[in-house]
Design a protein around this motif. Structure first.
Motif, PDB file in Angstrom:
ATOM      1  N   VAL A 148       0.836  -1.204   0.000  1.00 23.15           N
ATOM      2  CA  VAL A 148       0.000   0.000   0.000  1.00 23.15           C
ATOM      3  C   VAL A 148       0.868   1.251   0.000  1.00 23.15           C
ATOM      4  O   VAL A 148       0.631   2.196  -0.773  1.00 23.15           O
ATOM      5  CB  VAL A 148      -0.947  -0.003   1.212  1.00 23.15           C
ATOM      6  CG1 VAL A 148      -1.647   1.350   1.362  1.00 23.15           C
ATOM      7  CG2 VAL A 148      -1.982  -1.112   1.078  1.00 23.15           C
ATOM      8  N   VAL A 149       1.873   1.281   0.858  1.00 17.76           N
ATOM      9  CA  VAL A 149       2.774   2.435   0.932  1.00 17.76           C
ATOM     10  C   VAL A 149       3.510   2.628  -0.388  1.00 17.76           C
ATOM     11  O   VAL A 149       3.662   3.757  -0.881  1.00 17.76           O
ATOM     12  CB  VAL A 149       3.766   2.263   2.095  1.00 17.76           C
ATOM     13  CG1 VAL A 149       4.844   3.341   2.061  1.00 17.76           C
ATOM     14  CG2 VAL A 149       3.024   2.300   3.436  1.00 17.76           C
ATOM     15  N   ALA A 150       3.968   1.514  -0.990  1.00 14.62           N
ATOM     16  CA  ALA A 150       4.678   1.609  -2.264  1.00 14.62           C
ATOM     17  C   ALA A 150       3.780   2.172  -3.361  1.00 14.62           C
ATOM     18  O   ALA A 150       4.221   2.969  -4.200  1.00 14.62           O
ATOM     19  CB  ALA A 150       5.211   0.233  -2.671  1.00 14.62           C
ATOM     20  N   ILE A 151       2.513   1.779  -3.368  1.00 17.95           N
ATOM     21  CA  ILE A 151       1.577   2.294  -4.376  1.00 17.95           C
ATOM     22  C   ILE A 151       1.401   3.799  -4.225  1.00 17.95           C
ATOM     23  O   ILE A 151       1.397   4.549  -5.208  1.00 17.95           O
ATOM     24  CB  ILE A 151       0.234   1.560  -4.268  1.00 17.95           C
ATOM     25  CG1 ILE A 151       0.381   0.109  -4.751  1.00 17.95           C
ATOM     26  CG2 ILE A 151      -0.840   2.275  -5.093  1.00 17.95           C
ATOM     27  CD1 ILE A 151      -0.851  -0.744  -4.516  1.00 17.95           C
ATOM     28  N   VAL A 152       1.254   4.256  -2.979  1.00 18.07           N
ATOM     29  CA  VAL A 152       1.096   5.694  -2.736  1.00 18.07           C
ATOM     30  C   VAL A 152       2.329   6.457  -3.220  1.00 18.07           C
ATOM     31  O   VAL A 152       2.223   7.520  -3.836  1.00 18.07           O
ATOM     32  CB  VAL A 152       0.839   5.954  -1.244  1.00 18.07           C
ATOM     33  CG1 VAL A 152       0.824   7.458  -0.953  1.00 18.07           C
ATOM     34  CG2 VAL A 152      -0.485   5.335  -0.815  1.00 18.07           C
ATOM     35  N   MET A 153       3.516   5.920  -2.975  1.00 16.98           N
ATOM     36  CA  MET A 153       4.746   6.592  -3.379  1.00 16.98           C
ATOM     37  C   MET A 153       4.988   6.523  -4.878  1.00 16.98           C
ATOM     38  O   MET A 153       5.640   7.394  -5.457  1.00 16.98           O
ATOM     39  CB  MET A 153       5.937   5.965  -2.634  1.00 16.98           C
ATOM     40  CG  MET A 153       5.908   6.168  -1.134  1.00 16.98           C
ATOM     41  SD  MET A 153       7.250   5.269  -0.300  1.00 16.98           S
ATOM     42  CE  MET A 153       8.688   6.078  -1.006  1.00 16.98           C
ATOM     43  N   ALA A 154       4.464   5.470  -5.537  1.00 16.81           N
ATOM     44  CA  ALA A 154       4.769   5.258  -6.951  1.00 16.81           C
ATOM     45  C   ALA A 154       3.826   5.997  -7.889  1.00 16.81           C
ATOM     46  O   ALA A 154       4.172   6.243  -9.044  1.00 16.81           O
ATOM     47  CB  ALA A 154       4.734   3.758  -7.271  1.00 16.81           C
ATOM     48  N   THR A 155       2.623   6.337  -7.430  1.00 22.58           N
ATOM     49  CA  THR A 155       1.634   6.955  -8.312  1.00 22.58           C
ATOM     50  C   THR A 155       1.723   8.475  -8.198  1.00 22.58           C
ATOM     51  O   THR A 155       1.141   9.072  -7.291  1.00 22.58           O
ATOM     52  CB  THR A 155       0.219   6.471  -7.949  1.00 22.58           C
ATOM     53  OG1 THR A 155       0.042   6.556  -6.524  1.00 22.58           O
ATOM     54  CG2 THR A 155       0.025   5.030  -8.380  1.00 22.58           C
ATOM     55  N   VAL A 156       2.444   9.066  -9.126  1.00 19.52           N
ATOM     56  CA  VAL A 156       2.693  10.504  -9.087  1.00 19.52           C
ATOM     57  C   VAL A 156       1.577  11.292  -9.750  1.00 19.52           C
ATOM     58  O   VAL A 156       1.192  12.354  -9.273  1.00 19.52           O
ATOM     59  CB  VAL A 156       4.044  10.821  -9.772  1.00 19.52           C
ATOM     60  CG1 VAL A 156       4.285  12.320  -9.814  1.00 19.52           C
ATOM     61  CG2 VAL A 156       5.173  10.106  -9.059  1.00 19.52           C
ATOM     62  N   ASP A 157       1.064  10.792 -10.862  1.00 18.56           N
ATOM     63  CA  ASP A 157       0.076  11.553 -11.618  1.00 18.56           C
ATOM     64  C   ASP A 157      -1.054  10.642 -12.087  1.00 18.56           C
ATOM     65  O   ASP A 157      -1.104   9.455 -11.770  1.00 18.56           O
ATOM     66  CB  ASP A 157       0.732  12.262 -12.805  1.00 18.56           C
ATOM     67  CG  ASP A 157       1.497  11.296 -13.706  1.00 18.56           C
ATOM     68  OD1 ASP A 157       1.044  10.137 -13.848  1.00 18.56           O
ATOM     69  OD2 ASP A 157       2.530  11.695 -14.262  1.00 18.56           O
ATOM     70  N   VAL A 158      -1.979  11.217 -12.848  1.00 18.56           N
ATOM     71  CA  VAL A 158      -3.155  10.476 -13.258  1.00 18.56           C
ATOM     72  C   VAL A 158      -2.819   9.358 -14.237  1.00 18.56           C
ATOM     73  O   VAL A 158      -3.522   8.340 -14.292  1.00 18.56           O
ATOM     74  CB  VAL A 158      -4.194  11.425 -13.875  1.00 18.56           C
ATOM     75  CG1 VAL A 158      -4.740  12.365 -12.827  1.00 18.56           C
ATOM     76  CG2 VAL A 158      -3.605  12.218 -15.040  1.00 18.56           C
ATOM     77  N   ASP A 159      -1.770   9.515 -15.022  1.00 18.50           N
ATOM     78  CA  ASP A 159      -1.369   8.439 -15.926  1.00 18.50           C
ATOM     79  C   ASP A 159      -0.865   7.233 -15.142  1.00 18.50           C
ATOM     80  O   ASP A 159      -1.097   6.084 -15.532  1.00 18.50           O
ATOM     81  CB  ASP A 159      -0.285   8.928 -16.889  1.00 18.50           C
ATOM     82  CG  ASP A 159      -0.849   9.857 -17.950  1.00 18.50           C
ATOM     83  OD1 ASP A 159      -2.083   9.827 -18.160  1.00 18.50           O
ATOM     84  OD2 ASP A 159      -0.074  10.617 -18.560  1.00 18.50           O
ATOM     85  N   ASP A 160      -0.175   7.484 -14.039  1.00 20.24           N
ATOM     86  CA  ASP A 160       0.254   6.389 -13.177  1.00 20.24           C
ATOM     87  C   ASP A 160      -0.947   5.667 -12.579  1.00 20.24           C
ATOM     88  O   ASP A 160      -0.982   4.433 -12.508  1.00 20.24           O
ATOM     89  CB  ASP A 160       1.150   6.914 -12.047  1.00 20.24           C
ATOM     90  CG  ASP A 160       2.526   7.320 -12.534  1.00 20.24           C
ATOM     91  OD1 ASP A 160       2.908   6.911 -13.653  1.00 20.24           O
ATOM     92  OD2 ASP A 160       3.226   8.056 -11.812  1.00 20.24           O
ATOM     93  N   LEU A 161      -1.933   6.440 -12.131  1.00 23.69           N
ATOM     94  CA  LEU A 161      -3.142   5.829 -11.579  1.00 23.69           C
ATOM     95  C   LEU A 161      -3.838   4.964 -12.619  1.00 23.69           C
ATOM     96  O   LEU A 161      -4.285   3.851 -12.327  1.00 23.69           O
ATOM     97  CB  LEU A 161      -4.097   6.911 -11.075  1.00 23.69           C
ATOM     98  CG  LEU A 161      -3.717   7.623  -9.771  1.00 23.69           C
ATOM     99  CD1 LEU A 161      -4.695   8.771  -9.501  1.00 23.69           C
ATOM    100  CD2 LEU A 161      -3.709   6.652  -8.594  1.00 23.69           C
ATOM    101  N   LEU A 162      -3.936   5.479 -13.845  1.00 21.58           N
ATOM    102  CA  LEU A 162      -4.599   4.724 -14.899  1.00 21.58           C
ATOM    103  C   LEU A 162      -3.816   3.458 -15.244  1.00 21.58           C
ATOM    104  O   LEU A 162      -4.406   2.378 -15.428  1.00 21.58           O
ATOM    105  CB  LEU A 162      -4.763   5.594 -16.143  1.00 21.58           C
ATOM    106  CG  LEU A 162      -5.420   4.922 -17.354  1.00 21.58           C
ATOM    107  CD1 LEU A 162      -6.809   4.412 -16.999  1.00 21.58           C
ATOM    108  CD2 LEU A 162      -5.485   5.886 -18.539  1.00 21.58           C
TER     109      LEU A 162
END
Length: 485
Positions: A148-162
């Motif tokens: 969970v922590v890694a996901i929060v740190m890795a998703t910088v912008d909306v393209d990362d989320l997508l």
């Protein structure tokens, strides 16, 4: 080259890699190739992925999402390959952050409460009836929290989320597709409250398949709507196919708990994401038509109307004389009353039942067939309180994500690109709907003991926390977070 083009290339490459890995896994299973040789063949892909992920850390967690079936592969030290891959992904994300990529963790209420829940599990281990099993469960909690922590740190912008959202959909759809090859002659008894030979795919029992399908269905519908609204037609079609595969697996699983959870999750999706309401109505109508057509062409289903009878049994109050849920629920309540503060220890329900069960049928079972009673029995009132807090904060964050404005405060008349609010709201709604499906099925079952389902659940929790982090970062005026470049 624009960021959107890079996204499409990475998504296509990731999906292709997942398909190749799945095909290789099936071939390995059929040919009994040694695991060492299979791992060796995957080394070049892992090297490329590691190098790329240090520059763009979301690739590391996306790789984990694309191959959740590794949760079924056991490795030395009594663990599963998925946990090793999660640990490697966390290391890559941290390394990328040290090199200036990704985003700082900041304050995440969801992650903080999850950490508190892990601490409560560690405290419960001190009085556990089965310390080795509790320690293994503690390790599962810790690795999930790290993801969970890694996901929060890795998703910088909306393209990362997508990208990560699409990866979760595709990886889950592969799991659901395995059920389509294992439909055999079904036999029903007790007015379809008991059905033999239900398909289970790669899982050990059909209710686990049902939970996976419910998660993927609720999540993929939301992501498909997002991709369509962002004019990413290939991704919209891809995630739409994922939802269709999930619906088929959900029906074939004949898991009434999963059906209930999926229905509840889709309602939540419609509430949190208004854009999904019309596509959802159309999809449900087409899906029901497809189910009716499928049942009509399958003699083993149509002859006894098993699907219909199974659905009717949810509200008809017909009883299955072989159903031991009441005994298991009673045992869980007894354990909670006997050890109210810390419980009997994480994953210690079976040991406590075997050592002092007041209800004989509870002996030999490994869970309480209820998520909430099971957690209460194993982690006491403290664990239940923290679970309720996680659920409450998660719901609050989802509602705040739903109301995310197009323009953060302090930017005058300049409007934020609408894609930011749309992406955050959509991914957040999809993740919340998937988690609702888990909680809905958890009322009558506890399939989360399965390592594959654990990975999928941590992934959607991480995405919900990441959406909240992106929203709060944009509110605080951080220009490096949330934009699509």
């Amino acid at each position: 080259m624009t960021r959107a083009m890079v996204l499409d290339r990475h998504t296509a490459l990731g999906v292709g890699t997942a398909m190749v890995a799945t095909a290789a896994g099936l071939w390995v299973s059929g040919r009994s190739m040694p695991l060492g040789l299979a791992v060796l063949l995957g080394v070049p892909v892992l090297v490329w992925l590691t190098v790329a992920a240090v520059q763009r850390p979301v690739l590391a967690v996306s790789a984990v999402a694309l191959i959740p079936m590794t949760g079924n592969v056991e490795v030395p030290l009594s663990t599963h390959l998925s946990k090793v891959l999660i640990a490697a992904a966390v290391v890559v994300v941290v390394t990328a952050r040290v090199r200036g990529h990704g985003q700082r963790l900041g304050w995440s209420p969801i992650a903080a409460l999850l950490a508190a829940l892990v601490v409560s599990a560690l405290l419960s281990t001190l009085t556990s009836f089965d310390v080795p099993s509790s320690l293994r469960q503690d390790a599962n909690y810790l690795i999930g929290l790290a993801l969970v922590v890694a996901i929060v740190m890795a998703t910088v912008d909306v393209d990362d989320l997508l990208m990560l959202a699409v990866s979760v959909s595709v990886g889950g759809a592969v799991l659901c597709a395995t059920a389509l090859t294992s439909v055999s002659d079904l036999r029903a008894d007790c007015d379809a409250t008991l059905v033999v030979n239900r398909p289970r795919g790669i899982f050990t029992q059909p209710n686990q398949l049902g939970m996976a399908a419910a998660i993927v269905l609720c999540f993929s519908v939301g992501v498909s709507v997002l991709a369509a609204r962002r004019r990413r037609a290939p991704l919209a079609v891809l995630t739409g196919v994922c939802a269709a595969l999930a619906l088929a697996a959900l029906v074939l699983s004949l898991s009434r708990g999963a059906w209930f959870g999926a229905g509840l999750g889709l309602v939540v999706l419609a509430v949190l994401l208004p854009e999904a309401r019309r596509p959802l109505m159309v999809s449900v109508t087409l899906g029901l038509a497809a189910v009716v057509g499928y049942v009509a062409t399958r003699p083993q289903l149509a002859a006894r109307n098993i699907v219909t009878e199974r659905l009717e049994s949810i509200v008809s109050w017909r009883s299955n004389p072989y159903d031991e849920r009441p005994a298991l629920w009673g045992e869980a309540i007894d354990q909670l009353v006997g050890h109210p503060v810390l419980g009997t220890g994480p994953d210690a329900f079976p040991a406590a039942a075997n050592q002092g069960a007041t209800v004989t049928p509870a002996r030999g079972w490994d869970h309480a067939h209820n998520l909430f009673l099971g957690l209460g029995a194993e982690q006491g009132v403290l664990g239940l309180t923290l679970l309720a807090a996680v659920m409450g904060v998660g719901a609050w964050e989802a509602l705040r994500n739903r109301r995310m404005p197009d323009r953060p405060p302090g930017e005058g008349g300049a409007r934020e690109p609408p894609v930011l609010a749309l992406t955050v709201r959509s991914v957040s709604a999809a993740a919340t709907a998937a988690l609702t499906a888990v909680l809905g099925q958890g009322v009558v079952d506890y399939p989360l003991r399965n390592p594959v389902l654990q990975v999928m659940t941590w992934l959607v929790i991480g995405l919900l926390a990441a959406c909240a982090r992106v929203r709060s970062a944009r509110r605080d005026g951080d220009p490096s977070v949330g934009r699509s470049t």
